[in-house]
Each structure stands twice: as structure tokens, then as C-alpha cells.
Design an enzyme around this catalytic site. Structure first.
Site, PDB file in Angstrom:
ATOM      1  N   TYR A   1       0.834  -1.214   0.000  1.00  0.00           N
ATOM      2  CA  TYR A   1       0.000   0.000   0.000  1.00  0.00           C
ATOM      3  C   TYR A   1       0.861   1.254   0.000  1.00  0.00           C
ATOM      4  O   TYR A   1       0.463   2.287   0.527  1.00  0.00           O
ATOM      5  CB  TYR A   1      -0.931   0.012   1.211  1.00  0.00           C
ATOM      6  CG  TYR A   1      -1.738  -1.240   1.351  1.00  0.00           C
ATOM      7  CD1 TYR A   1      -2.871  -1.441   0.568  1.00  0.00           C
ATOM      8  CD2 TYR A   1      -1.360  -2.234   2.237  1.00  0.00           C
ATOM      9  CE1 TYR A   1      -3.600  -2.606   0.677  1.00  0.00           C
ATOM     10  CE2 TYR A   1      -2.090  -3.403   2.353  1.00  0.00           C
ATOM     11  CZ  TYR A   1      -3.205  -3.580   1.574  1.00  0.00           C
ATOM     12  OH  TYR A   1      -3.927  -4.740   1.686  1.00  0.00           O
TER      13      TYR A   1
ATOM     14  N   ASP B   1      -0.502 -10.131   9.973  1.00  0.00           N
ATOM     15  CA  ASP B   1       0.508 -11.168   9.755  1.00  0.00           C
ATOM     16  C   ASP B   1       1.922 -10.653  10.009  1.00  0.00           C
ATOM     17  O   ASP B   1       2.651 -11.265  10.779  1.00  0.00           O
ATOM     18  CB  ASP B   1       0.379 -11.753   8.346  1.00  0.00           C
ATOM     19  CG  ASP B   1      -0.651 -12.888   8.296  1.00  0.00           C
ATOM     20  OD1 ASP B   1      -0.693 -13.685   9.247  1.00  0.00           O
ATOM     21  OD2 ASP B   1      -1.403 -12.973   7.316  1.00  0.00           O
TER      22      ASP B   1
ATOM     23  N   HIS C   1       4.423  -6.686  -4.027  1.00  0.00           N
ATOM     24  CA  HIS C   1       3.154  -6.664  -4.746  1.00  0.00           C
ATOM     25  C   HIS C   1       2.391  -5.387  -4.422  1.00  0.00           C
ATOM     26  O   HIS C   1       2.743  -4.654  -3.503  1.00  0.00           O
ATOM     27  CB  HIS C   1       2.306  -7.898  -4.380  1.00  0.00           C
ATOM     28  CG  HIS C   1       2.063  -8.030  -2.903  1.00  0.00           C
ATOM     29  ND1 HIS C   1       2.541  -9.081  -2.148  1.00  0.00           N
ATOM     30  CD2 HIS C   1       1.412  -7.239  -2.027  1.00  0.00           C
ATOM     31  CE1 HIS C   1       2.195  -8.916  -0.885  1.00  0.00           C
ATOM     32  NE2 HIS C   1       1.505  -7.807  -0.781  1.00  0.00           N
TER      33      HIS C   1
ATOM     34  N   TYR D   1     -10.651  -1.125   0.227  1.00  0.00           N
ATOM     35  CA  TYR D   1     -10.653  -0.609   1.604  1.00  0.00           C
ATOM     36  C   TYR D   1      -9.404   0.171   1.921  1.00  0.00           C
ATOM     37  O   TYR D   1      -9.321   0.784   2.980  1.00  0.00           O
ATOM     38  CB  TYR D   1     -10.874  -1.754   2.599  1.00  0.00           C
ATOM     39  CG  TYR D   1      -9.650  -2.470   3.156  1.00  0.00           C
ATOM     40  CD1 TYR D   1      -8.760  -3.148   2.327  1.00  0.00           C
ATOM     41  CD2 TYR D   1      -9.403  -2.492   4.522  1.00  0.00           C
ATOM     42  CE1 TYR D   1      -7.665  -3.822   2.849  1.00  0.00           C
ATOM     43  CE2 TYR D   1      -8.307  -3.172   5.051  1.00  0.00           C
ATOM     44  CZ  TYR D   1      -7.440  -3.832   4.214  1.00  0.00           C
ATOM     45  OH  TYR D   1      -6.360  -4.494   4.736  1.00  0.00           O
ATOM     46  N   ARG D   2      -8.436   0.210   1.008  1.00  0.00           N
ATOM     47  CA  ARG D   2      -7.135   0.737   1.377  1.00  0.00           C
ATOM     48  C   ARG D   2      -6.287   0.729   0.116  1.00  0.00           C
ATOM     49  O   ARG D   2      -6.408  -0.185  -0.688  1.00  0.00           O
ATOM     50  CB  ARG D   2      -6.587  -0.236   2.397  1.00  0.00           C
ATOM     51  CG  ARG D   2      -5.221  -0.079   2.874  1.00  0.00           C
ATOM     52  CD  ARG D   2      -5.016  -1.156   3.935  1.00  0.00           C
ATOM     53  NE  ARG D   2      -3.687  -1.051   4.471  1.00  0.00           N
ATOM     54  CZ  ARG D   2      -3.168  -1.930   5.322  1.00  0.00           C
ATOM     55  NH1 ARG D   2      -3.888  -2.964   5.714  1.00  0.00           N
ATOM     56  NH2 ARG D   2      -1.966  -1.765   5.778  1.00  0.00           N
TER      57      ARG D   2
END
Ligand SMILES: Cc1cc2nc3c(=O)[nH]c(=O)nc-3n(C[C@H](O)[C@H](O)[C@H](O)COP(=O)(O)OP(=O)(O)OC[C@H]3O[C@@H](n4cnc5c(N)ncnc54)[C@H](O)[C@@H]3O)c2cc1C
Lengths: 544, 121
Positions: free
Chosen positions: A92, A151, A398, A484-485
Site C-alpha cells: 500500500y 501477519d 506486490h 478498503y485501502r
């Protein structure tokens, strides 16, 4: 100094940095290329291109007063600041800002665990406290509480919650912003505010009642740009005595609809922790005929998918359930869940999984001794931070798109079909297919994952990924599914899709932004909210 | 690209260009062990559950030990480069996380020193 913020002269930028060096100490002001390297987004799909968003400098205040100094100096020169807590927001945008040349305010040095309370079950932390740090503090203090962590354990409760990140225990703790209770933030004018009961001098319930009185602005700080958060409280789960797990499978594709309804009931009644869905048919995706069926244009028929399942001798869907609490209560809840679902769905089967008293042994934490193949990542389920998840990272990282969808089987089938068709043109693994299961992270919503990898040395691949991301956002929104983000390079595209009432929400937030941050210095553009002085170029930015 | 730069930098690195240019106390391998435990072990501790160890096992395929603490070819300069620049899917670390003196300690801990090696076993 490579990158300057728009409209700021090199002389003003240098003057601001030198004043910040006076306030913080020269060791904590970084502006060389070497020092700024680790403030770039190492997962960036636009690395080294004109679209990469890069910091102009970074500063690391040691306390709230130093944060105030940084904000006041930035305001004097109109320089954009970009606060990060631990800056591990990979997928992100990492630690990178929305606006080139921003000064990253790196809060890592503010790393005090101010309180862990295991009578009233909360913690109060500074932004630089990582999940590893908080876990260690809980252990060292012998406090009988669990944390709920994402995580990767190197991120922070504050940074992760402000991104509305997620974890893996009980529903009301998995939503990390939802589980916050009390925020302290430095506003763009340098003042310090506290939300909720923190606004009442002498209150002892800041971490117990998050609203206080009147409108609650806490939400403005999450994915927002209204201040720099310097303290945050979190509700914690009392350390449970016992853990129990179980697997339920259903034979036919359509059975998923009823399965989801039952699990919603269990989850909304606070009987289960994260319910982990999967399709046993995913194991057939290596077979070209099944791959073709699962990704068939327009979607495969239920009949064909059921035939494939029964030919392979596999159930169509499964869910792993997790129970926390006194041993007898977990046994009763599993028995209830099993009977409820197996009596309602013909052919449903239940397999009792491991159960053990807590805390877990290292083997139990590794989740290697279930009587069935388990998809649960126990570290998350037990609130024990690690970096084990990095094993799923491919290439140079990613970018993530995690659309929110309703908790219904029908909605899952729709998203599988629509997104599979939409992304067919891109040479990527099939993130969406007839076997894609929903993620049950947030308390009351499902998400699915699209996270194509990035290759530093393959700009053509990254450009393809970038087109795929934009198309995914656009097509999903047409069906009522929103991300959502998002990384800074995608935040405008995502914000554009939340357009009800001709972008009424964004206009409201931007009016507030202009009032509270008239110079537009705190994270301009974050969450798609641009202060007036940058707004005109929004369209350029969106398509850039 | 960055990999190339790294390799070039590694080739040029000599012991004289150690990561301890500023006058600092002598690097202390014992302190470096603590830095390793806090910042590196979550990925590089022994065992294939640790993604850094698993990735290096795949990369070296038996030619070098996958655990950084068992390597005998690491130098403080290499350690400093990988920590500050990152590599492949490993993200770089900032000075607010691992300070320059801590990085020097880490370099001392991970580079071959007879007495330190025994201590690490
Ligand atoms: C393999 C992998 C697995 C992942 N798994 C998960 C997961 O399970 N759950 C999950 O939620 N995420 C996950 N992530 C995403 C990400 O790594 C984590 O969310 C991480 O915790 C975010 O980084 P951080 O905590 O360091 O936050 P930061 O990077 O510090 O902050 C995130 C953003 O919040 C804002 N912000 C931060 N601090 C402040 C402040 N003090 N004041 C104002 N604004 C601020 C900034 O805009 C910043 O960019 C995963 C990523 C990868 C690569």
C-alpha cells in the site's frame, strides 16, 4: 536534495530543515539520497519512474513537543509532511508519501508502551511501538491479555490501525481501527488534541469510552490527513484459557450460500473467531481442464462445477472455525456450530480439529498437527507476531486491491465471475475464479484479494500490473464493491469511486481539511483528500 | 538495476570503507547479537519457517549455509549494504530502526571472528 515539494523553493526547504535540525538534533534530520533510500516504497510498481512518490527529507522527532515543532516549522514554509509510525505499509505504498518532496515524519523513536492493563483490558502506545514490541511488553509484564496482530509483526498498532488494517482473532479485535479507544494527535496548527474521554481533564477512562461527548473526530485520523497521531489506545482481548478448531465441508457449490449464512450467525453472536473459508477444489487448479472450467467466461454452471467436484471426490467448500474461551464453553460452541450446520445442509461434514489449553506450544503455534489440511495461520489466530508471512511475497513485492463485498454466498459468486472476466486480458495468476474464497477479516464484511507481484527489473510487467489495478478498481466499483485501502498512487482512483451525491463526502471532508489545515501541510492527498492549494491538479494526478 | 548497483558497490567495498566512518566506539559483536535478535531473526533465524532463511536456502542450494549466523563470507560492508538498500523482497531498514553504530555492531557480529563464532553456536 533531489526532490522538492511543489511550490517550495530550495532555499525555504533548506531553511526548514535547518530549523528542524535545531529542534530535533542534526542526527534526526535525513536528506541524503542514501538516508532517504529506505523511505522509498520498495514494493513500488512505478519505481524509478516519474510517477514514483518520493520524500524530500525525513525527520524523526523523539516526543510530542518535537512533533509540534516540526509541524510549526513546516507550516511556516508551507511544506507537506507525511507521518509514518513504523512505515511498513508494503503493498500500500510502504513509507512513501502522496506528494513528492514531502518531509516524512518518522515516529519510530516514539516507542513507549505507556500502559498495558489486564484488569480493564487495554493498552496505550506511541506510534513507534511495533506489534513485536507490544507483544514483548505484554509478556514481560506478565499481563493476561492478547494482542490482535496483522501477519507481519514489524508494523505498529498505530500505523496499522490508521490504515484500517486487520488481524485474526475475534471479530471486534480484528478490525484494528474499530478496536482503538482514544487518540492523541498534533493538529496542523501545532495544538495537541485528545479524542473521547481524553478530552476531559483528569478522566481515567480514555481507553474505555472512546466517544466522550459531542461529535467524535477519531475517524478523521484513519486514512486521513487531519493530524499526526502521537498516542493511541487499543482494546485487548483477555487471554483465553482454551483454543478449539474444527472443519466443516459442504458438497455442492450452492451450499456455500447457506454455509455463509450460518457462519455469519455464529460470528455475529461472538461464538467464533476468524472463520477461514476455502474451496478444496482449489487443489485442482493445476489441471488445465479444471482451470478452464473455474475461469470460464461468464462463469461455469453449478452443474458443471458440482460434477467436477464429485468426479474428484472433493467437497465444494470448507470453513475452519475457531473458538476461544473456557474449555467447556469451546466444546459446547463447536458442538452447536457442527449440529446447526450439519442438520441444515445435506451432505455437510464436520471434523473436530485440535484443541488445547493456552498459551500454545511452538508446535501448536506452527499448526502442523491438525487432522486435516488447515489454512489457518496460527500466529495470527493466537496474536503472536512474526514475519513468517513474508514467504508468500514474490518477486519484488506486490500491490494490493482488496474489494469489500457483502457476507453472502451469492455476492461471492458474483465477484468471482465479474472480476475473473474483467481481469482476463492480463497475464496474471487467476486471483478470481470459481474457487476463490472470501476473506473474513473485518468484523462484518468480506473481502477478496487481488495482489499482483511487482518486478523491479521489468517495467513492462509493472505497467501491465498498474493497468490491471486501475481496471480492477473501476470494474469493482461499477458493481458496488470498493477497495478498503490503497497505495498513494491509487488513492485518487479509489476515492473517485466513493462518489455518492456527486462526491458529497469528499467535498465535506475537503471543506474540513481547508478549515483545519489551511496551508495543506499534513499528508495532502491522503485518502483522496486534497487541500485547496493542490486541488486543481487532482484530475492530472488521478490519471498520471 | 539496483541489484547491479549493489554488486558494483560490493565489488568496490574494501575493509577500509567500513560502515563506521564516523568516530564511534569499536563495533561490539555482543551488541550486534542483540540487534540481530530484534531486527533480523524474525526472517533469518534457523528453520525454514523463517522466510529469509528459506529464500537463501533456495538461492544458494547448499553452496552456502542459509542461516546468516552460520556464514563465514559476510563482511560489515555487505551487511550494511543489504540492511540499508534491501535486496529482492527484503525491504531496507532506516537509521531510526537500526542506527549506524548498531549496524556496525551487527556487521561485527555477522562477519567471521573466531571467538564470536564460538559464542554464536
Ligand atoms: C505479505 C504481507 C502480509 C500482510 N498482512 C497484513 C495483514 O495481515 N493485515 C494488515 O492489516 N496488513 C497486512 N499487510 C500490509 C502492511 O504490511 C501492514 O498493514 C502494516 O502493519 C502497515 O505498516 P505499519 O504498521 O508500519 O504502518 P505505517 O506504514 O506506519 O502507517 C501506515 C499509514 O498510516 C498513516 N500513518 C501512520 N502513522 C501515522 C500517524 N502517527 N499519524 C497519522 N497518520 C499516520 C500514514 O499514511 C502511513 O502511510 C501485509 C503486507 C504484506 C506485504
Amino acid at each position: 536534495m533531489a526532490v522538492l515539494p511543489p511550490g517550495v523553493s530550495a532555499a525555504d526547504f533548506a531553511a526548514a530543515l535547518s530549523q528542524m535540525a535545531t529542534a530535533l538534533g542534526a542526527d534526526w534530520v535525513f536528506s541524503s539520497d542514501d538516508d532517504l533510500g529506505p523511505y522509498r516504497d520498495s514494493f513500488s510498481p512505478v519505481w524509478d519512474t516519474a510517477r514514483e512518490r518520493r520524500a524530500g527529507a525525513a525527520v524523526a522527532p523523539a516526543d510530542v513537543a518535537q512533533v509540534q515543532s516540526v509541524v510549526r516549522i513546516a507550516a511556516r514554509y508551507g511544506i507537506p509532511l507525511f507521518p509514518i509510525s513504523t512505515g511498513k505499509n508494503f503493498g500500500y505504498g510502504g513509507p512513501s508519501p502522496n506528494v513528492n518532496g514531502s518531509i516524512v515524519v518518522d515516529l519510530k523513536r516514539m516507542d513507549r508502551v505507556i500502559e498495558v492493563n489486564d484488569q480493564r483490558h487495554f493498552a496505550l502506545v506511541e506510534p513507534g511501538v511495533s506489534y513485536f514490541d507490544l507483544y514483548r511488553a505484554v509478556q514481560e509484564r506478565g499481563a493476561k491479555v492478547w494482542i490482535d496482530c496483522p501477519d507481519p509483526g514489524w508494523g505498529s498498532p498505530v500505523g496499522n490501525a490508521l490504515e484500517r488494517g486487520v488481524g485474526y482473532t475475534m471479530g471486534h479485535f480484528r478490525d484494528h481501527f474499530g478496536a482503538h479507544c482514544g487518540i492523541e494527535a498534533v493538529l496542523p496548527n501545532g495544538e495537541v488534541v485528545r479524542t473521547g474521554m481524553g478530552a476531559l481533564p483528569g478522566s481515567q477512562s480514555w481507553q474505555e469510552y472512546k466517544y466522550g461527548f459531542g461529535p467524535d473526530p477519531a475517524g478523521l485520523f484513519a486514512q486521513g490527513n487531519f493530524g499526526i497521531v502521537t498516542k493511541m489506545g487499543f482494546r485487548l482481548m483477555p487471554a483465553p484459557e482454551h483454543y478449539r478448531s474444527g472443519l466443516i465441508t459442504v458438497p455442492r457449490r450452492r451450499d456455500f450460500v447457506a454455509l455463509v449464512d450460518h457462519v455469519n450467525y455464529l460470528s455475529d453472536s461472538f461464538m467464533v473467531g476468524e472463520a477461514v473459508y476455502g474451496s478444496p477444489l482449489a487443489s485442482l487448479m493445476g489441471r488445465p481442464d479444471f482451470l478452464a472450467l473455474a475461469t470460464k467466461p461468464g462463469g461455469a454452471s453449478d452443474t458443471d462445477l458440482d460434477a467436477a467436484a464429485s468426479a474428484a471426490g472433493l467437497p465444494s467448500w470448507q470453513v475452519e472455525l475457531q473458538f476461544y474461551g473456557p474449555e467447556a464453553a469451546t466444546a459446547a460452541q463447536w458442538a452447536y456450530a457442527r449440529d446447526r450446520i450439519c442438520s441444515a445442509i445435506p451432505g455437510a461434514k464436520a471434523v473436530a480439529g485440535e484443541h488445547f489449553s493456552l498459551p500454545p506450544t511452538p508446535d501448536q503455534l506452527a499448526n502442523t498437527t491438525q487432522p486435516y489440511h488447515s489454512l489457518i495461520r496460527r500466529n495470527g489466530a493466537m496474536g503472536v507476531p512474526s514475519l513468517g508471512i513474508w514467504k508468500i511475497v514474490r518477486d519484488n513485492g506486490h500491490v494490493g486491491f482488496f474489494p469489500v463485498l457483502p457476507r453472502s454466498g451469492e455476492a461471492c459468486f458474483d465477484m468471482q465471475r465479474v472480476m475473473c472476466d474483467a481481469l482476463r486480458e492480463f497475464p496474471l495468476p487467476p486471483f478470481f475464479s470459481a474457487v476463490t474464497a472470501p476473506l473474513y477479516w473485518h468484523t462484518f464484511a468480506f473481502q477478496m484479494v487481488f495482489a499482483p507481484s511487482v518486478k523491479r527489473d521489468d517495467p513492462a510487467h509493472n505497467a501491465m500490473v498498474d493497468r490491471a489495478m486501475r481496471k480492477a478498481v473501476e470494474v469493482a466499483a461499477k458493481h458496488g464493491w470498493g477497495d478498503y485501502r490503497a497505495a498513494p498512487i491509487y488513492q485518487d482512483a479509489v476515492a473517485d469511486t466513493y462518489s455518492f451525491g456527486d462526491h458529497a463526502l469528499r467535498r465535506m471532508l475537503e471543506s474540513m481539511k481547508d478549515a483545519i489545515d489551511p496551508q495543506g501541510i499534513i499528508a495532502p492527498g491522503r485518502g483522496g483528500i486534497w487541500p485547496r492549494r493542490y486541488r486543481e491538479s487532482r484530475d492530472g494526478r488521478t490519471s498520471a | 538495476m539496483r541489484v547491479l548497483t549493489l554488486i558494483a558497490a560490493l565489488a568496490m567495498a574494501t575493509p577500509a570503507t567500513a560502515a563506521t566512518e564516523r568516530p564511534a566506539p569499536r563495533p561490539d559483536p555482543a551488541k550486534g547479537a542483540a540487534v540481530f535478535a530484534k531486527w533480523c531473526a524474525p526472517c533469518h533465524a534457523p528453520g525454514m519457517r523463517h522466510p529469509g532463511t528459506a529464500a537463501l536456502a533456495a538461492k544458494y542450494n547448499g553452496q552456502l549455509p542459509p542461516e546468516l549466523e552460520r556464514r563465514s563470507d559476510l563482511t560489515p560492508d555487505m551487511v550494511a549494504l543489504y540492511v540499508r538498500a534491501g535486496i529482492s523482497l527484503m525491504a531496507p531498514f532506516r537509521k531510526t530502526e537500526i542506527s549506524d553504530p548498531q549496524l556496525a555492531d551487527l556487521g561485527a557480529y555477522l562477519s567471521p571472528r573466531p571467538h564470536a563464532k564460538g559464542a554464536r553456536k
